[in-house]
Design an enzyme around this catalytic site. Sequence first.
Site, PDB file in Angstrom:
ATOM      1  N   CYS A 142       0.828  -1.209   0.000  1.00  0.00           N
ATOM      2  CA  CYS A 142       0.000   0.000   0.000  1.00  0.00           C
ATOM      3  C   CYS A 142       0.861   1.257   0.000  1.00  0.00           C
ATOM      4  O   CYS A 142       1.605   1.482  -0.943  1.00  0.00           O
ATOM      5  CB  CYS A 142      -0.989  -0.027   1.166  1.00  0.00           C
ATOM      6  N   LYS A 163     -12.080   8.132  -1.897  1.00  0.00           N
ATOM      7  CA  LYS A 163     -11.301   7.011  -1.394  1.00  0.00           C
ATOM      8  C   LYS A 163     -11.581   5.730  -2.182  1.00  0.00           C
ATOM      9  O   LYS A 163     -12.741   5.405  -2.460  1.00  0.00           O
ATOM     10  CB  LYS A 163     -11.623   6.781   0.091  1.00  0.00           C
ATOM     11  N   SER A 193      -7.816   0.218   0.427  1.00  0.00           N
ATOM     12  CA  SER A 193      -8.264   1.286   1.313  1.00  0.00           C
ATOM     13  C   SER A 193      -7.228   2.410   1.230  1.00  0.00           C
ATOM     14  O   SER A 193      -6.265   2.442   1.972  1.00  0.00           O
ATOM     15  CB  SER A 193      -8.390   0.774   2.755  1.00  0.00           C
ATOM     16  N   HIS A 236      -4.369  -4.497   0.044  1.00  0.00           N
ATOM     17  CA  HIS A 236      -4.153  -5.058   1.376  1.00  0.00           C
ATOM     18  C   HIS A 236      -4.617  -6.517   1.401  1.00  0.00           C
ATOM     19  O   HIS A 236      -5.599  -6.859   2.073  1.00  0.00           O
ATOM     20  CB  HIS A 236      -4.903  -4.260   2.433  1.00  0.00           C
ATOM     21  N   GLU A 238      -3.428  -8.810   2.985  1.00  0.00           N
ATOM     22  CA  GLU A 238      -3.269  -9.352   4.342  1.00  0.00           C
ATOM     23  C   GLU A 238      -4.445  -9.028   5.263  1.00  0.00           C
ATOM     24  O   GLU A 238      -4.544  -9.583   6.365  1.00  0.00           O
ATOM     25  CB  GLU A 238      -1.967  -8.819   4.966  1.00  0.00           C
ATOM     26  N   ARG A 250     -15.452   3.353  11.879  1.00  0.00           N
ATOM     27  CA  ARG A 250     -14.668   4.421  12.492  1.00  0.00           C
ATOM     28  C   ARG A 250     -14.919   5.749  11.790  1.00  0.00           C
ATOM     29  O   ARG A 250     -15.177   6.774  12.434  1.00  0.00           O
ATOM     30  CB  ARG A 250     -13.179   4.070  12.421  1.00  0.00           C
TER      31      ARG A 250
END
Length: 318
Positions: A142, A163, A193, A236, A238, A250
């Site tokens: 990333c 985003k 992300s 990502h 992972e 969040r």
Amino acid sequence: MPIRIADNLPARHILEGEGIFVMEENRALSQDIRPLHIVILNLMPNKETTETQILRALSNTPIQIDIDLLRISTHESKHTSEEHLFKFYETFDEIRDRHYDGMIITGAPVEQMPYEEVDYWDELCMIMEWSKTHVYSTMHICWGAMAGLYYHYGIPKYDLPEKCFGVFAHSMTWSKPVKLFRGFNDVFFVPHSRHTEIRREDVMKIDSLRVLSESPESGLYAVSDKKGRMFFITGHSEYDRYTLDSEYKRDVSLGRPIKIPVNYYPDDDPSKEPVMLWRASATLLFTNWLNYYVYQETPFDLSLLNVEKKNKIDLEDT
């Protein structure tokens, strides 16, 4: 595969609960083999979560791996306790004389800042330069991928209008089979992300780089040098099942402008259990990297890593 980590690392209990073989340090030292030596430079705020995710991703090969955790010394972590950092992490000064089979550089939540304004940029550059002679193969993830492409090749990043957030379909781009994606389906899914991107036209200007995988929705995913010594992964893989869920909730709670992550909740309903579409491809990605670009290529004597010109991998070899 056994992963050798510090006996009291919190990730140990989570991984053992999932049936992952985590070897105690004393037992590992008694075995008459040379395990792979991997260093993880963890730039993420919640280091314990990232540790667990990456160690889980590395856990599906029969090769024994010794893990060192590396932290930036010129930045104060606000989300991980000093006790955890000093107990389980080392600084660059402590590891700079070592050689490693592989290295992972994680992402960081600083992607909208100019690189030179990141308070630890100089230290990160020092580590990336060091990796060229002390690490056989490095995987950048990333923001770590964007930072690596900028430092090594001068490739810029660009702000996105909104985003890039969700789980996106990808395919392999390189015209011939690449060992990093051996065993992958024609279409596979990856979480993203991020607020920035790198662009294909910039990568294609660098003759020593190859675009290995991309998505029509989220753009470039995997870029590599021709030697297999550096991989730049913008997504990502992972991430666990609930990472995007936590990020989404969040941001909603903080009143940030955020859309529901793409291809994640059934019926785009955040009250429903997220669907995990990427576990198999994530496992293959890390397993293939460890097997084909680290284990099968790294010299037994890691001090030979300095002889970089002799180390060459054919990315087109199936």
